[in-house]
Design an enzyme around this catalytic site. Sequence first.
Site, PDB file in Angstrom:
ATOM      1  N   ASP A  30     -27.974  -4.505 -13.199  1.00 42.04           N
ATOM      2  CA  ASP A  30     -27.335  -4.200 -14.507  1.00 42.04           C
ATOM      3  C   ASP A  30     -27.063  -5.612 -15.301  1.00 42.04           C
ATOM      4  OD1 ASP A  30     -25.251  -1.776 -15.543  1.00 42.04           O
ATOM      5  OD2 ASP A  30     -25.406  -3.603 -16.685  1.00 42.04           O
ATOM      6  N   ASN A  31     -27.542  -5.665 -16.626  1.00 38.79           N
ATOM      7  CA  ASN A  31     -27.244  -6.944 -17.297  1.00 38.79           C
ATOM      8  C   ASN A  31     -25.732  -7.024 -17.698  1.00 38.79           C
ATOM      9  OD1 ASN A  31     -27.173  -5.463 -19.559  1.00 38.79           O
ATOM     10  ND2 ASN A  31     -29.019  -6.304 -20.731  1.00 38.79           N
ATOM     11  N   LEU A  32     -25.037  -6.152 -17.579  1.00 35.58           N
ATOM     12  CA  LEU A  32     -23.544  -6.388 -17.927  1.00 35.58           C
ATOM     13  C   LEU A  32     -23.490  -6.349 -19.559  1.00 35.58           C
ATOM     14  CD1 LEU A  32     -21.933  -8.237 -15.147  1.00 35.58           C
ATOM     15  CD2 LEU A  32     -22.012  -6.002 -15.293  1.00 35.58           C
ATOM     16  N   LYS A  84     -27.890   2.688 -26.436  1.00 40.11           N
ATOM     17  CA  LYS A  84     -27.860   3.982 -26.696  1.00 40.11           C
ATOM     18  C   LYS A  84     -27.036   4.194 -27.943  1.00 40.11           C
ATOM     19  CE  LYS A  84     -23.588   4.474 -24.328  1.00 40.11           C
ATOM     20  NZ  LYS A  84     -22.666   5.561 -23.712  1.00 40.11           N
ATOM     21  N   SER A 124     -32.755  12.645 -23.034  1.00 39.89           N
ATOM     22  CA  SER A 124     -31.309  13.397 -23.976  1.00 39.89           C
ATOM     23  C   SER A 124     -32.011  14.584 -24.535  1.00 39.89           C
ATOM     24  CB  SER A 124     -31.240  12.190 -24.911  1.00 39.89           C
ATOM     25  OG  SER A 124     -30.325  12.758 -25.963  1.00 39.89           O
ATOM     26  N   THR A 126     -31.273  14.970 -27.442  1.00 38.27           N
ATOM     27  CA  THR A 126     -31.687  14.563 -28.636  1.00 38.27           C
ATOM     28  C   THR A 126     -32.999  14.841 -29.055  1.00 38.27           C
ATOM     29  OG1 THR A 126     -31.393  12.727 -30.196  1.00 38.27           O
ATOM     30  CG2 THR A 126     -32.330  12.045 -28.179  1.00 38.27           C
ATOM     31  N   TYR A 149     -33.590   5.061 -31.549  1.00 38.34           N
ATOM     32  CA  TYR A 149     -32.778   5.510 -30.139  1.00 38.34           C
ATOM     33  C   TYR A 149     -33.588   6.783 -29.353  1.00 38.34           C
ATOM     34  CZ  TYR A 149     -29.982   8.129 -26.863  1.00 38.34           C
ATOM     35  OH  TYR A 149     -29.526   8.554 -25.583  1.00 38.34           O
ATOM     36  N   LYS A 153     -36.591   7.734 -26.280  1.00 43.90           N
ATOM     37  CA  LYS A 153     -36.451   8.798 -25.285  1.00 43.90           C
ATOM     38  C   LYS A 153     -37.462   9.302 -25.200  1.00 43.90           C
ATOM     39  CE  LYS A 153     -32.420   7.426 -23.722  1.00 43.90           C
ATOM     40  NZ  LYS A 153     -32.434   6.781 -22.254  1.00 43.90           N
ATOM     41  N   ARG A 231     -21.570  21.644 -29.546  1.00 43.35           N
ATOM     42  CA  ARG A 231     -22.533  20.700 -28.626  1.00 43.35           C
ATOM     43  C   ARG A 231     -22.111  21.171 -27.339  1.00 43.35           C
ATOM     44  NH1 ARG A 231     -24.097  19.525 -32.625  1.00 43.35           N
ATOM     45  NH2 ARG A 231     -24.388  17.130 -33.357  1.00 43.35           N
ATOM     46  N   GLY A 297     -27.528  12.968 -39.877  1.00 46.11           N
ATOM     47  CA  GLY A 297     -28.204  13.146 -38.507  1.00 46.11           C
ATOM     48  C   GLY A 297     -27.625  13.962 -37.613  1.00 46.11           C
TER      49      GLY A 297
HETATM   50  C1  UD1 Z   1     -24.849  11.635 -29.901  1.00 49.68           C
HETATM   51  C2  UD1 Z   1     -26.123  11.115 -30.390  1.00 49.68           C
HETATM   52  C3  UD1 Z   1     -27.391  11.412 -29.253  1.00 49.68           C
HETATM   53  C4  UD1 Z   1     -26.984  10.752 -28.094  1.00 49.68           C
HETATM   54  C5  UD1 Z   1     -25.562  11.034 -27.507  1.00 49.68           C
HETATM   55  C6  UD1 Z   1     -24.880  10.286 -26.649  1.00 49.68           C
HETATM   56  C7  UD1 Z   1     -26.213  11.534 -32.784  1.00 49.68           C
HETATM   57  C8  UD1 Z   1     -26.846  12.163 -33.828  1.00 49.68           C
HETATM   58  N1  UD1 Z   1     -26.667  11.677 -31.601  1.00 49.68           N
HETATM   59  O1  UD1 Z   1     -24.949  12.870 -29.764  1.00 49.68           O
HETATM   60  O2  UD1 Z   1     -28.604  11.010 -29.537  1.00 49.68           O
HETATM   61  O3  UD1 Z   1     -27.890  11.099 -26.892  1.00 49.68           O
HETATM   62  O4  UD1 Z   1     -24.534  10.697 -28.621  1.00 49.68           O
HETATM   63  O5  UD1 Z   1     -24.832   9.165 -26.686  1.00 49.68           O
HETATM   64  O6  UD1 Z   1     -25.504  10.470 -33.114  1.00 49.68           O
HETATM   65  N2  UD1 Z   1     -17.620  13.893 -33.897  1.00 49.68           N
HETATM   66  C9  UD1 Z   1     -16.713  13.885 -35.141  1.00 49.68           C
HETATM   67  N3  UD1 Z   1     -16.035  12.733 -35.170  1.00 49.68           N
HETATM   68  C10 UD1 Z   1     -16.291  11.528 -34.349  1.00 49.68           C
HETATM   69  C11 UD1 Z   1     -17.341  11.492 -33.566  1.00 49.68           C
HETATM   70  C12 UD1 Z   1     -17.940  12.778 -33.438  1.00 49.68           C
HETATM   71  O7  UD1 Z   1     -16.516  14.773 -35.725  1.00 49.68           O
HETATM   72  O8  UD1 Z   1     -15.729  10.623 -34.661  1.00 49.68           O
HETATM   73  C13 UD1 Z   1     -18.576  15.095 -34.032  1.00 49.68           C
HETATM   74  C14 UD1 Z   1     -19.947  15.086 -34.405  1.00 49.68           C
HETATM   75  O9  UD1 Z   1     -20.265  15.253 -35.632  1.00 49.68           O
HETATM   76  C15 UD1 Z   1     -20.657  15.927 -33.296  1.00 49.68           C
HETATM   77  C16 UD1 Z   1     -19.856  15.894 -32.176  1.00 49.68           C
HETATM   78  O10 UD1 Z   1     -18.655  15.278 -32.779  1.00 49.68           O
HETATM   79  O11 UD1 Z   1     -20.614  17.191 -33.938  1.00 49.68           O
HETATM   80  C17 UD1 Z   1     -20.382  15.186 -31.118  1.00 49.68           C
HETATM   81  O12 UD1 Z   1     -20.664  13.769 -31.495  1.00 49.68           O
HETATM   82  P1  UD1 Z   1     -21.198  12.790 -30.452  1.00 49.68           P
HETATM   83  O13 UD1 Z   1     -20.085  12.478 -29.481  1.00 49.68           O
HETATM   84  O14 UD1 Z   1     -21.464  11.533 -31.353  1.00 49.68           O
HETATM   85  O15 UD1 Z   1     -22.408  13.183 -29.810  1.00 49.68           O
HETATM   86  P2  UD1 Z   1     -23.726  13.694 -30.643  1.00 49.68           P
HETATM   87  O16 UD1 Z   1     -24.002  13.442 -31.848  1.00 49.68           O
HETATM   88  O17 UD1 Z   1     -24.051  15.088 -30.435  1.00 49.68           O
END
Ligand code: UD1
Length: 339
Positions: A30-32, A84, A124, A126, A149, A153, A231, A297
């Site tokens: 790991d590069n920390l 990430k 992922s 994603t 990112y 992947k 999710r 996104g």
């Molecule tokens: C994100 C990344 C994904 C990555 C994963 C793990 C994007 C578009 N996708 O997934 O590529 O593999 O993280 O690191 O960024 N949310 C809020 N408020 C916040 C944060 C999140 O409402 O402050 C909501 C988001 O809109 C989403 C859900 O919570 O609906 C999950 O968000 P998040 O934890 O960032 O994960 P992903 O977007 O699913």
Amino acid sequence: MILVTGGMGYIGSHTVVELQSEGYEVAIIDNLSNSSITVLDGIEAITGQRPFFEQLDLREKSKLQDFFAKYGNIEGVIHFSASKAVGESVKKPLLYYENNLNALVYLLQELLKKSKANFIFSSSCTVYGQADELPITEGAPVKPAESPYGNTKQIGEEIIQDICNVNPNLSAIALRYFNPIGAHPSAQIGEFPLEVPQNLVPFITQTAIGLRKQLSVFGNDYPTTDGTCIRDYIHVVDLAKAHVVSLQRLLENKNDGNYEVFNLGTGKGSSVLEVIQSFERVSGEQLNFKIMNRRRGDVVQAYADTTKANKILRWISKYSLDDAMRSAWEWEKKIRNSN
Ligand code: UD1
């Protein structure tokens, strides 16, 4: 000996614990850059064993070669180390391509020198983008990446597949994670974002502990039951255990072809508001949150069809959303009180 790159990170450290608990000897590289040396203490506190550790950046090819010369007995590699942060990747694409892809290529070059190599890759969900059908199976088409990112992947999977096509001595499994959350139930290891967290759960726990003022809920006008995104949140310990069974599959030559892909999720979708409710239920705290605009996104819904992993890996997620939120909260309280 099993090599875990990025083994000091969030998913990596939990996987090291599960590997050691199953009797494997582990070496971490790991590069920390996004983790702390104290993670070794957490791992040792849980398992009673301290893994071998080398602070090394995988982009330093000659140092990686030295590492493989030193540890000739590596039977398997679980490759977590990667950048990430989606937003950062948009701003610094070249850093992401260098860090996530050069490292992968150098690692594979070392593995191809072996008569047999077993490789697990962190991918992922994603790669599916907004899938047309839910739940998402491994057969769902890979959609154009939304960020550099995400692209690393997709390209990473392609690189591994291309190499597997012509090198029968390499066996690989790509694991497509849905949303990993939570921490080890011992609260000895967990997620430790060094920057302001972009992911939902660390933002929730940091808000509740007082580090952030308010959680922004990104949109409540999506076509879902309560209007917020859905999710598939999977407990990091369940995810870690899936790495161990995947590795065992390769070590025991039980794989079907030398390149396989599995979804790792719970199969259950939860909305942002359901995650908040779960947090409030298990913590007894009231979370300060506000509905804001949608985040660019974000896909509307993503949750896994886990049939393939359930049947073939004989792996199933065991922890509930409440379990995961409880462990995330215990971890947050522990790190803030002791730092
Ligand atoms: C994100 C990344 C994904 C990555 C994963 C793990 C994007 C578009 N996708 O997934 O590529 O593999 O993280 O690191 O960024 N949310 C809020 N408020 C916040 C944060 C999140 O409402 O402050 C909501 C988001 O809109 C989403 C859900 O919570 O609906 C999950 O968000 P998040 O934890 O960032 O994960 P992903 O977007 O699913």
